[in-house]
Write a protein that holds these residues in place. Structure first.
Motif, PDB file in Angstrom:
ATOM      1  N   HIS A  85       2.768  -3.328   3.265  1.00 44.21           N
ATOM      2  CA  HIS A  85       1.473  -4.016   3.282  1.00 44.21           C
ATOM      3  C   HIS A  85       1.656  -5.528   3.167  1.00 44.21           C
ATOM      4  O   HIS A  85       1.046  -6.298   3.904  1.00 44.21           O
ATOM      5  N   GLU A  91       3.240  -7.141   6.466  1.00 43.48           N
ATOM      6  CA  GLU A  91       2.330  -7.209   7.624  1.00 43.48           C
ATOM      7  C   GLU A  91       1.175  -8.170   7.370  1.00 43.48           C
ATOM      8  O   GLU A  91       0.653  -8.776   8.298  1.00 43.48           O
ATOM      9  N   PHE A 115       5.919  -1.540  16.134  1.00 44.18           N
ATOM     10  CA  PHE A 115       5.984  -0.119  15.765  1.00 44.18           C
ATOM     11  C   PHE A 115       7.197   0.086  14.877  1.00 44.18           C
ATOM     12  O   PHE A 115       7.958  -0.855  14.621  1.00 44.18           O
ATOM     13  N   ASP A 158       5.051   8.029   6.770  1.00 45.93           N
ATOM     14  CA  ASP A 158       3.850   8.874   6.926  1.00 45.93           C
ATOM     15  C   ASP A 158       2.609   8.026   7.193  1.00 45.93           C
ATOM     16  O   ASP A 158       1.773   8.378   8.026  1.00 45.93           O
ATOM     17  N   GLU A 159       2.496   6.903   6.488  1.00 46.83           N
ATOM     18  CA  GLU A 159       1.313   6.050   6.707  1.00 46.83           C
ATOM     19  C   GLU A 159       1.319   5.475   8.131  1.00 46.83           C
ATOM     20  O   GLU A 159       0.313   5.512   8.834  1.00 46.83           O
ATOM     21  N   PHE A 160       2.461   4.956   8.561  1.00 50.72           N
ATOM     22  CA  PHE A 160       2.545   4.415   9.929  1.00 50.72           C
ATOM     23  C   PHE A 160       2.301   5.518  10.966  1.00 50.72           C
ATOM     24  O   PHE A 160       1.660   5.301  11.980  1.00 50.72           O
ATOM     25  N   GLU A 161       2.818   6.690  10.670  1.00 49.68           N
ATOM     26  CA  GLU A 161       2.646   7.820  11.591  1.00 49.68           C
ATOM     27  C   GLU A 161       1.165   8.159  11.751  1.00 49.68           C
ATOM     28  O   GLU A 161       0.683   8.399  12.864  1.00 49.68           O
ATOM     29  N   SER A 162       0.433   8.130  10.638  1.00 48.57           N
ATOM     30  CA  SER A 162      -1.002   8.451  10.698  1.00 48.57           C
ATOM     31  C   SER A 162      -1.761   7.407  11.516  1.00 48.57           C
ATOM     32  O   SER A 162      -2.881   7.640  11.959  1.00 48.57           O
ATOM     33  N   GLN A 163      -1.134   6.243  11.705  1.00 51.53           N
ATOM     34  CA  GLN A 163      -1.759   5.184  12.515  1.00 51.53           C
ATOM     35  C   GLN A 163      -1.209   5.193  13.945  1.00 51.53           C
ATOM     36  O   GLN A 163      -1.495   4.277  14.724  1.00 51.53           O
ATOM     37  N   GLY A 164      -0.389   6.188  14.268  1.00 53.53           N
ATOM     38  CA  GLY A 164       0.203   6.281  15.616  1.00 53.53           C
ATOM     39  C   GLY A 164       1.200   5.177  15.900  1.00 53.53           C
ATOM     40  O   GLY A 164       1.359   4.744  17.034  1.00 53.53           O
ATOM     41  N   ARG A 165       1.907   4.716  14.850  1.00 51.87           N
ATOM     42  CA  ARG A 165       2.798   3.565  15.018  1.00 51.87           C
ATOM     43  C   ARG A 165       4.261   3.921  14.774  1.00 51.87           C
ATOM     44  O   ARG A 165       5.057   3.043  14.422  1.00 51.87           O
TER      45      ARG A 165
END
Ligand code: ADP
Ligand code: C5P
Ligand code: MG
Length: 220
Positions: A118, A121, A129, A177-184
């Protein structure tokens, strides 16, 4: 190293995603992040920055006020407070931009904790990605013990390796997991040999619009 106050406090990023391309490279210890990054550097012209390497460099820098602290965290396989790691990355990125005019970065072994993700970014640059190397623990353990024969690293021993695996599952996987949930997340299986893994990486990069640099040789 300059003062570290202010990291994560900046309200707007230092660079926009148009100015600077950052790809985070994650995966368990020994998954092959450094090996794959070296291949990407020569084909795509990335600047490769390994958070672990930067921390080891800072640990060994004479006069560093963080040396002892970093040493303890690395041996225990725990995550160094983000202010230190982000400042080291930010400084190395500024350096590469100024000296080598680099705008493409592979940030290897980072972010390893949600607060790092966090803060980076928000205050440095949003990532394009995350390249995630998926590898079972038994394979990683074998690779690390093998690397330990020559690496000289204080954490390539069975006791530290077990601790690093635990930190990876408990602290670092939530980032993936968090990035994955954002499709990243671009996920690549890392169990095969380095060249086979790299073929998969290149295919995925192409799908995301990243092509190798074509070198043209001019004969005089
Ligand atoms: P990481 O940076 O993820 O910790 P490294 O790239 O340092 O991992 O690789 C760990 C060890 O495994 C190194 O000794 C490396 O030579 C070896 N290695 C890397 N990728 C592979 C692979 N695909 N197959 C077999 N061994 C590998
Ligand atoms: O990525 P590498 O295996 O070189 O990292 C070695 C150690 O450096 C980690 O186990 C951890 O103690 C520390 N580290 C960290 N924060 C990061 C990257 C590495 O604390 N983002
Ligand atoms: Mg590495």
């Amino acid at each position: 190293m300059p003062a570290i106050e202010g990291v994560g406090m900046r309200e707007t990023p230092l660079w926009s995603a148009d100015e600077v391309t950052v790809i985070f490279v994650l995966g368990g210890p020994g998954a092959g992040k450094g090996t794959q990054c070296a291949k990407l550097v020569s084909d795509y012209g990335f600047k490769h920055l390994s958070a672990g390497d930067l921390l080891r460099e800072e640990q060994d820098r004479p006069g560093s006020e963080f040396g002892e602290m970093i040493k303890t965290y690395i041996k225990e396989g725990t995550i160094v407070p983000m202010e230190v790691t982000i400042k080291l990355l930010e400084n190395a990125m500024k350096d590469a931009r100024e000296k080598d005019k680099k705008s493409l970065f592979l940030i290897d072994g980072f972010p390893r904790k949600l607060d790092q993700a966090h803060a980076f970014e928000k205050s440095v640059v949003p990532s394009k990605f995350t390249l995630f190397f998926d590898c079972p623990e038994d394979v990683m353990q074998e690779r690390l013990l093998n690397r330990g024969k020559t690496s000289g690293r204080a954490d390539d021993n069975l006791e530290s390796i077990k601790k690093r695996f635990r930190t990876f599952v408990e602290t670092s996987m939530p980032v993936v997991d968090e990035f994955e949930s954002q499709g990243r997340v671009v996920k690549v299986s890392a169990t095969r040999g380095p060249d086979e893994v790299y073929e998969d990486v290149k295919t995925n990069f192409k799908e995301r619009g990243l092509e190798p640099i074509k070198l043209t040789f001019v004969q005089n």
